[in-house]
Design a protein around this motif. Structure first.
Motif, PDB file in Angstrom:
ATOM      1  N   THR A 156     -25.421  25.023  18.498  1.00 56.09           N
ATOM      2  CA  THR A 156     -26.083  24.863  17.206  1.00 56.09           C
ATOM      3  C   THR A 156     -25.785  26.038  16.289  1.00 56.09           C
ATOM      4  OG1 THR A 156     -27.836  23.594  18.275  1.00 56.09           O
ATOM      5  CG2 THR A 156     -28.289  24.430  16.072  1.00 56.09           C
ATOM      6  N   MET A 157     -25.697  27.235  16.852  1.00 54.26           N
ATOM      7  CA  MET A 157     -25.332  28.407  16.050  1.00 54.26           C
ATOM      8  C   MET A 157     -23.988  28.210  15.373  1.00 54.26           C
ATOM      9  SD  MET A 157     -26.470  31.517  18.594  1.00 54.26           S
ATOM     10  CE  MET A 157     -25.597  32.747  17.615  1.00 54.26           C
ATOM     11  N   ALA A 158     -23.023  27.619  16.097  1.00 53.57           N
ATOM     12  CA  ALA A 158     -21.686  27.429  15.535  1.00 53.57           C
ATOM     13  C   ALA A 158     -21.729  26.577  14.276  1.00 53.57           C
ATOM     14  CB  ALA A 158     -20.769  26.782  16.579  1.00 53.57           C
ATOM     15  N   LYS A 159     -22.673  25.652  14.222  1.00 53.00           N
ATOM     16  CA  LYS A 159     -22.806  24.799  13.039  1.00 53.00           C
ATOM     17  C   LYS A 159     -23.613  25.501  11.948  1.00 53.00           C
ATOM     18  CE  LYS A 159     -23.596  19.980  11.829  1.00 53.00           C
ATOM     19  NZ  LYS A 159     -23.889  18.626  12.350  1.00 53.00           N
ATOM     20  N   GLU A 160     -24.725  26.114  12.339  1.00 52.33           N
ATOM     21  CA  GLU A 160     -25.602  26.763  11.360  1.00 52.33           C
ATOM     22  C   GLU A 160     -24.947  27.969  10.692  1.00 52.33           C
ATOM     23  OE1 GLU A 160     -29.340  28.002  12.861  1.00 52.33           O
ATOM     24  OE2 GLU A 160     -30.129  25.982  13.124  1.00 52.33           O
ATOM     25  N   LEU A 161     -24.191  28.741  11.458  1.00 52.68           N
ATOM     26  CA  LEU A 161     -23.696  30.026  10.971  1.00 52.68           C
ATOM     27  C   LEU A 161     -22.275  29.982  10.432  1.00 52.68           C
ATOM     28  CD1 LEU A 161     -25.101  32.325  13.824  1.00 52.68           C
ATOM     29  CD2 LEU A 161     -26.153  31.767  11.614  1.00 52.68           C
ATOM     30  N   ALA A 162     -21.647  28.805  10.424  1.00 46.29           N
ATOM     31  CA  ALA A 162     -20.281  28.683   9.902  1.00 46.29           C
ATOM     32  C   ALA A 162     -20.191  29.292   8.500  1.00 46.29           C
ATOM     33  CB  ALA A 162     -19.887  27.206   9.873  1.00 46.29           C
ATOM     34  N   PRO A 163     -19.079  29.984   8.192  1.00 44.57           N
ATOM     35  CA  PRO A 163     -17.807  30.027   8.904  1.00 44.57           C
ATOM     36  C   PRO A 163     -17.730  31.032  10.063  1.00 44.57           C
ATOM     37  CG  PRO A 163     -17.608  31.291   6.901  1.00 44.57           C
ATOM     38  CD  PRO A 163     -18.994  30.681   6.887  1.00 44.57           C
ATOM     39  N   LEU A 164     -18.830  31.708  10.399  1.00 43.72           N
ATOM     40  CA  LEU A 164     -18.820  32.528  11.613  1.00 43.72           C
ATOM     41  C   LEU A 164     -18.513  31.623  12.798  1.00 43.72           C
ATOM     42  CD1 LEU A 164     -19.546  35.445  12.749  1.00 43.72           C
ATOM     43  CD2 LEU A 164     -21.748  34.442  13.340  1.00 43.72           C
ATOM     44  N   ARG A 165     -17.567  32.014  13.629  1.00 46.99           N
ATOM     45  CA  ARG A 165     -17.215  31.207  14.793  1.00 46.99           C
ATOM     46  C   ARG A 165     -18.043  31.641  15.996  1.00 46.99           C
ATOM     47  NH1 ARG A 165     -12.758  32.209  16.809  1.00 46.99           N
ATOM     48  NH2 ARG A 165     -12.244  34.142  15.716  1.00 46.99           N
ATOM     49  N   VAL A 166     -18.583  30.673  16.721  1.00 50.92           N
ATOM     50  CA  VAL A 166     -19.407  30.950  17.897  1.00 50.92           C
ATOM     51  C   VAL A 166     -18.851  30.152  19.070  1.00 50.92           C
ATOM     52  CG1 VAL A 166     -21.719  30.928  18.896  1.00 50.92           C
ATOM     53  CG2 VAL A 166     -21.428  31.296  16.421  1.00 50.92           C
ATOM     54  N   ASN A 167     -18.465  30.866  20.129  1.00 49.59           N
ATOM     55  CA  ASN A 167     -17.871  30.223  21.294  1.00 49.59           C
ATOM     56  C   ASN A 167     -18.495  30.737  22.583  1.00 49.59           C
ATOM     57  OD1 ASN A 167     -15.599  28.601  20.065  1.00 49.59           O
ATOM     58  ND2 ASN A 167     -15.041  30.630  19.301  1.00 49.59           N
ATOM     59  N   LEU A 168     -18.208  30.012  23.665  1.00 45.02           N
ATOM     60  CA  LEU A 168     -18.700  30.381  24.983  1.00 45.02           C
ATOM     61  C   LEU A 168     -17.542  30.489  25.959  1.00 45.02           C
ATOM     62  CD1 LEU A 168     -21.049  27.652  24.297  1.00 45.02           C
ATOM     63  CD2 LEU A 168     -22.188  29.552  25.445  1.00 45.02           C
ATOM     64  N   LEU A 169     -17.674  31.439  26.871  1.00 40.83           N
ATOM     65  CA  LEU A 169     -16.710  31.590  27.953  1.00 40.83           C
ATOM     66  C   LEU A 169     -17.466  31.488  29.268  1.00 40.83           C
ATOM     67  CD1 LEU A 169     -13.938  32.360  29.136  1.00 40.83           C
ATOM     68  CD2 LEU A 169     -14.587  34.746  28.847  1.00 40.83           C
ATOM     69  N   SER A 170     -16.989  30.612  30.158  1.00 45.55           N
ATOM     70  CA  SER A 170     -17.642  30.409  31.444  1.00 45.55           C
ATOM     71  C   SER A 170     -16.701  30.825  32.563  1.00 45.55           C
ATOM     72  CB  SER A 170     -18.051  28.940  31.604  1.00 45.55           C
ATOM     73  OG  SER A 170     -18.654  28.734  32.871  1.00 45.55           O
ATOM     74  N   PRO A 171     -16.873  32.037  33.106  1.00 48.61           N
ATOM     75  CA  PRO A 171     -16.007  32.477  34.206  1.00 48.61           C
ATOM     76  C   PRO A 171     -16.424  31.836  35.521  1.00 48.61           C
ATOM     77  CG  PRO A 171     -17.046  34.338  33.046  1.00 48.61           C
ATOM     78  CD  PRO A 171     -17.783  33.089  32.678  1.00 48.61           C
ATOM     79  N   GLY A 172     -15.463  31.718  36.416  1.00 47.68           N
ATOM     80  CA  GLY A 172     -15.776  31.360  37.785  1.00 47.68           C
ATOM     81  C   GLY A 172     -16.030  32.626  38.592  1.00 47.68           C
ATOM     82  N   LEU A 173     -15.682  32.590  39.865  1.00 47.11           N
ATOM     83  CA  LEU A 173     -15.870  33.756  40.731  1.00 47.11           C
ATOM     84  C   LEU A 173     -14.849  34.822  40.370  1.00 47.11           C
ATOM     85  CD1 LEU A 173     -17.322  35.024  43.166  1.00 47.11           C
ATOM     86  CD2 LEU A 173     -15.632  33.897  44.641  1.00 47.11           C
ATOM     87  N   VAL A 174     -15.336  35.996  39.998  1.00 47.46           N
ATOM     88  CA  VAL A 174     -14.478  37.094  39.548  1.00 47.46           C
ATOM     89  C   VAL A 174     -14.782  38.344  40.368  1.00 47.46           C
ATOM     90  CG1 VAL A 174     -13.825  38.549  37.585  1.00 47.46           C
ATOM     91  CG2 VAL A 174     -14.407  36.137  37.212  1.00 47.46           C
ATOM     92  N   ASP A 175     -13.749  39.030  40.772  1.00 44.76           N
ATOM     93  CA  ASP A 175     -13.883  40.254  41.570  1.00 44.76           C
ATOM     94  C   ASP A 175     -14.315  41.399  40.660  1.00 44.76           C
ATOM     95  OD1 ASP A 175     -13.695  42.413  43.235  1.00 44.76           O
ATOM     96  OD2 ASP A 175     -11.601  42.105  43.794  1.00 44.76           O
ATOM     97  N   THR A 176     -15.612  41.657  40.633  1.00 44.03           N
ATOM     98  CA  THR A 176     -16.179  42.728  39.814  1.00 44.03           C
ATOM     99  C   THR A 176     -17.087  43.604  40.670  1.00 44.03           C
ATOM    100  OG1 THR A 176     -18.180  41.526  39.171  1.00 44.03           O
ATOM    101  CG2 THR A 176     -16.190  41.156  37.835  1.00 44.03           C
ATOM    102  N   PRO A 177     -17.550  44.741  40.132  1.00 44.11           N
ATOM    103  CA  PRO A 177     -18.424  45.631  40.905  1.00 44.11           C
ATOM    104  C   PRO A 177     -19.747  45.008  41.337  1.00 44.11           C
ATOM    105  CG  PRO A 177     -17.446  46.835  39.081  1.00 44.11           C
ATOM    106  CD  PRO A 177     -17.094  45.388  38.876  1.00 44.11           C
ATOM    107  N   VAL A 178     -20.098  43.837  40.812  1.00 41.98           N
ATOM    108  CA  VAL A 178     -21.346  43.195  41.216  1.00 41.98           C
ATOM    109  C   VAL A 178     -21.329  42.856  42.700  1.00 41.98           C
ATOM    110  CG1 VAL A 178     -20.688  40.789  40.775  1.00 41.98           C
ATOM    111  CG2 VAL A 178     -23.061  41.487  40.471  1.00 41.98           C
ATOM    112  N   TYR A 179     -20.136  42.803  43.294  1.00 43.55           N
ATOM    113  CA  TYR A 179     -20.015  42.495  44.720  1.00 43.55           C
ATOM    114  C   TYR A 179     -19.833  43.749  45.578  1.00 43.55           C
ATOM    115  CZ  TYR A 179     -19.418  37.743  43.031  1.00 43.55           C
ATOM    116  OH  TYR A 179     -19.617  36.529  42.407  1.00 43.55           O
ATOM    117  N   ASP A 180     -20.060  44.916  44.996  1.00 43.98           N
ATOM    118  CA  ASP A 180     -19.849  46.160  45.736  1.00 43.98           C
ATOM    119  C   ASP A 180     -20.904  46.413  46.808  1.00 43.98           C
ATOM    120  OD1 ASP A 180     -17.562  46.645  44.375  1.00 43.98           O
ATOM    121  OD2 ASP A 180     -18.359  48.245  43.096  1.00 43.98           O
TER     122      ASP A 180
END
Length: 236
Positions: A156-180
């Motif tokens: 909804t933000m992408a529509k309300e706030l245009a021309p500001l672009r609003v996108n989402l990124l959905s990562p899968g399993l990623v090797d990060t320090p959260v698994y330390d």
């Protein structure tokens, strides 16, 4: 003049990799952190025009102060996450779910809203959510709920706030320090097993996510989109 990118949650993992890639490409990068030590450590790994400011994105006063210091900017990437509400629905505790919403959902909301006063009108916002909201994974009801709420808000933000672009990124399993919390041997075995079940044959790296965020920042014809960077995990 180079464009300025603000990255919430860039002191390690995916956020730090994104800051490294963008700064190497000539962007001015501003990062956030909960302590000056973590900010300084991250900045020591960056080159180019990079600065950092303290931020507790669960506190509205801290968020407002942060964006006053940031000033005019072109893009905002929200990568940070709070305490996740793991567990099967039957056992999920209400307080854990409330805490997860208070941290990630409301944190992202506060930052996005506060940024509106200083972000370029035709710039971009990118929300990093999680694969749990994109497919049914046992034991992730709470995680899916929080990230699904962010997803719905961003559309909804992408529509309300245009021309500001609003996108989402959905990562899968990623090797990060959260698994330390695992031993190095346990991590190798875990990622080998999990990566072997994916079509690409491996788990993700922070650089994979950094490249995807950079694409969403650069591509002026992309808004209201979800980019799944999960090695094909949603195909299972």
């Amino acid at each position: 003049m180079s464009e300025t990118v603000v990255i919430i949650g860039a002191t390690s993992g995916m956020g730090l990799a994104t800051a490294q890639l963008l700064s190497s490409e000539g962007y001015r990068v501003i990062i956030s952190g909960r302590s000056q030590n973590t900010i300084n450590k991250a900045l020591s790994q960056l080159t180019g025009d990079c600065t950092g400011f303290l931020l507790d994105f669960t506190d509205s006063a801290s968020v407002n102060d942060f964006f006053v210091q940031v000033g005019r900017h072109d893009h905002l990437a929200l990568v940070g996450s709070g305490q996740a509400a793991w567990g099967n629905f039957r056992d999920l505790k209400l307080q854990d779910l409330k805490t997860a919403f208070d941290q990630k959902f409301y944190g992202f909301f506060l930052c996005a809203q506060a940024a509106l006063g200083t972000i370029r009108s035709n710039g971009s916002m990118t929300f990093v959510i999680g694969g749990a909201s994109r497919s049914a994974i046992g034991g992730t009801t709470g995680v899916a709920a929080v990230n699904g709420a962010i997803q719905s808000m961003a559309f909804t933000m992408a529509k309300e706030l245009a021309p500001l672009r609003v996108n989402l990124l959905s990562p899968g399993l990623v090797d990060t320090p959260v698994y330390d919390w695992m031993t190095p041997e346990e991590k190798v075995d875990f990622f080998k097993k999990m990566g072997g079940e994916l079509p690409v044959g491996r788990v993700g790296s922070p650089d994979d996510i950094a490249q995807a965020i950079t694409f969403l920042i650069k591509n002026g014809f992309t808004t209201g989109a979800i980019l799944d960077v999960d090695g094909g995990g949603r195909l299972h």
